[in-house]
Design a protein around this motif. Structure first.
Motif, PDB file in Angstrom:
ATOM      1  N   UNK A 186     -65.225 -12.351 -20.605  1.00  0.00           N
ATOM      2  CA  UNK A 186     -64.683 -11.873 -19.333  1.00  0.00           C
ATOM      3  C   UNK A 186     -63.159 -11.831 -19.361  1.00  0.00           C
ATOM      4  N   UNK A 187     -62.546 -12.809 -20.002  1.00  0.00           N
ATOM      5  CA  UNK A 187     -61.084 -12.798 -20.128  1.00  0.00           C
ATOM      6  C   UNK A 187     -60.636 -11.598 -20.960  1.00  0.00           C
ATOM      7  N   UNK A 188     -61.335 -11.339 -22.069  1.00  0.00           N
ATOM      8  CA  UNK A 188     -60.970 -10.222 -22.942  1.00  0.00           C
ATOM      9  C   UNK A 188     -61.181  -8.882 -22.254  1.00  0.00           C
ATOM     10  N   UNK A 189     -62.116  -8.835 -21.303  1.00  0.00           N
ATOM     11  CA  UNK A 189     -62.404  -7.597 -20.565  1.00  0.00           C
ATOM     12  C   UNK A 189     -61.511  -7.424 -19.343  1.00  0.00           C
ATOM     13  N   UNK A 190     -60.534  -8.318 -19.161  1.00  0.00           N
ATOM     14  CA  UNK A 190     -59.592  -8.271 -18.034  1.00  0.00           C
ATOM     15  C   UNK A 190     -60.278  -8.516 -16.695  1.00  0.00           C
ATOM     16  N   UNK A 191     -61.414  -9.213 -16.719  1.00  0.00           N
ATOM     17  CA  UNK A 191     -62.159  -9.400 -15.480  1.00  0.00           C
ATOM     18  C   UNK A 191     -61.372 -10.167 -14.413  1.00  0.00           C
ATOM     19  N   UNK A 192     -60.625 -11.229 -14.745  1.00  0.00           N
ATOM     20  CA  UNK A 192     -59.895 -11.921 -13.673  1.00  0.00           C
ATOM     21  C   UNK A 192     -58.958 -10.996 -12.905  1.00  0.00           C
ATOM     22  N   UNK A 193     -58.213 -10.143 -13.620  1.00  0.00           N
ATOM     23  CA  UNK A 193     -57.294  -9.215 -12.950  1.00  0.00           C
ATOM     24  C   UNK A 193     -58.065  -8.148 -12.179  1.00  0.00           C
ATOM     25  N   UNK A 194     -59.147  -7.642 -12.770  1.00  0.00           N
ATOM     26  CA  UNK A 194     -59.959  -6.633 -12.101  1.00  0.00           C
ATOM     27  C   UNK A 194     -60.554  -7.190 -10.817  1.00  0.00           C
ATOM     28  N   UNK A 195     -61.064  -8.405 -10.867  1.00  0.00           N
ATOM     29  CA  UNK A 195     -61.680  -9.002  -9.687  1.00  0.00           C
ATOM     30  C   UNK A 195     -60.651  -9.247  -8.586  1.00  0.00           C
TER      31      UNK A 195
END
Length: 219
Positions: free
Chosen positions: A197-206
């Motif tokens: 999830x970190x590699x997929x930029x999920x925190x910023x996306x969320x």
């Protein structure tokens, strides 16, 4: 829809390189899109009325338009989870509807459906920036919405199949399962899920999705 919302979001998509995928792979793609639409019914509180649209195209209607950007990414994740060659152009529009929707969106004539189709056409004709996600609108929110879609397209374009599989679960709107429960669902360790999830930029996306949804949700 079980009621007529003031506004809906309409997503009109078309598979990328459907000719190159071949008939069997196109069928897999549509199965994944249909399953994603079925899962999103829980977000919307109603069916998305997933409809095959003009050959290798598809269309859905969202009774909660504030979740439209999240929906775009969820459909991308569902396709990317199948492999690197799977993706879709998606045109998005938000607008009013005049009556309850039927089961086949091809029969709908409200302007929001045409606007979503125009957004898709603009992508495929190269009339937009090089993005596979495009918002069609004329109000003051159009610029910020499209700017956000450009960034979300860039952040999500490189998702690997493993990341996308996890994101099909993680992109559900809050409240969502814990990372531990998510790891159990996808059969991976919690550490692996967090790393993906970190590699997929999920925190910023969320963060971006949550901010959009907070300001767009009806009072």
């Amino acid at each position: 829809m079980t009621r007529t919302p003031d506004h809906i979001a309409v997503l009109t998509g078309d598979l990328v390189n459907s000719t190159g995928l071949g008939e069997a792979s196109v069928a897999r793609a549509f199965d994944a899109l249909a399953a994603c639409a079925m899962a999103q019914a829980a977000w919307q509180g109603d069916s998305l009325r997933f409809t095959r649209h003009r050959g290798d195209g598809w269309q859905v209607a969202l009774g909660r338009p504030e979740l439209a950007f999240r929906a775009c990414l969820a459909f991308r994740a569902a396709l990317r989870a199948l492999g690197d060659g799977y993706d879709s152009y998606i045109g998005l529009a938000i607008g009013p509807v005049t009556a309850l929707l039927g089961p086949d969106l091809n029969a709908e004539t409200d302007p929001v459906f045409a606007a979503s189709g125009h957004a898709l056409e603009a992508i495929k004709l190269g009339k937009t920036a090089p993005s596979r996600l495009y918002y069609h609108g004329t109000d003051a929110a159009t610029g910020p919405r499209q700017a956000t879609l450009y960034l979300l397209d860039t952040l999500s374009r490189g998702w690997t199949p493993v990341q996308a599989e996890i994101l099909t679960q993680a992109l559900a709107p809050p409240p969502r399962p814990s990372f531990t429960a998510l790891a159990e669902t996808v059969g991976k360790s919690r550490q692996s899920v967090t790393k993906s999830l970190d590699a997929a930029h999920f925190p910023a996306i969320e963060l971006a999705l949550s901010a959009l949804e907070h300001h767009a949700a009806p009072d």
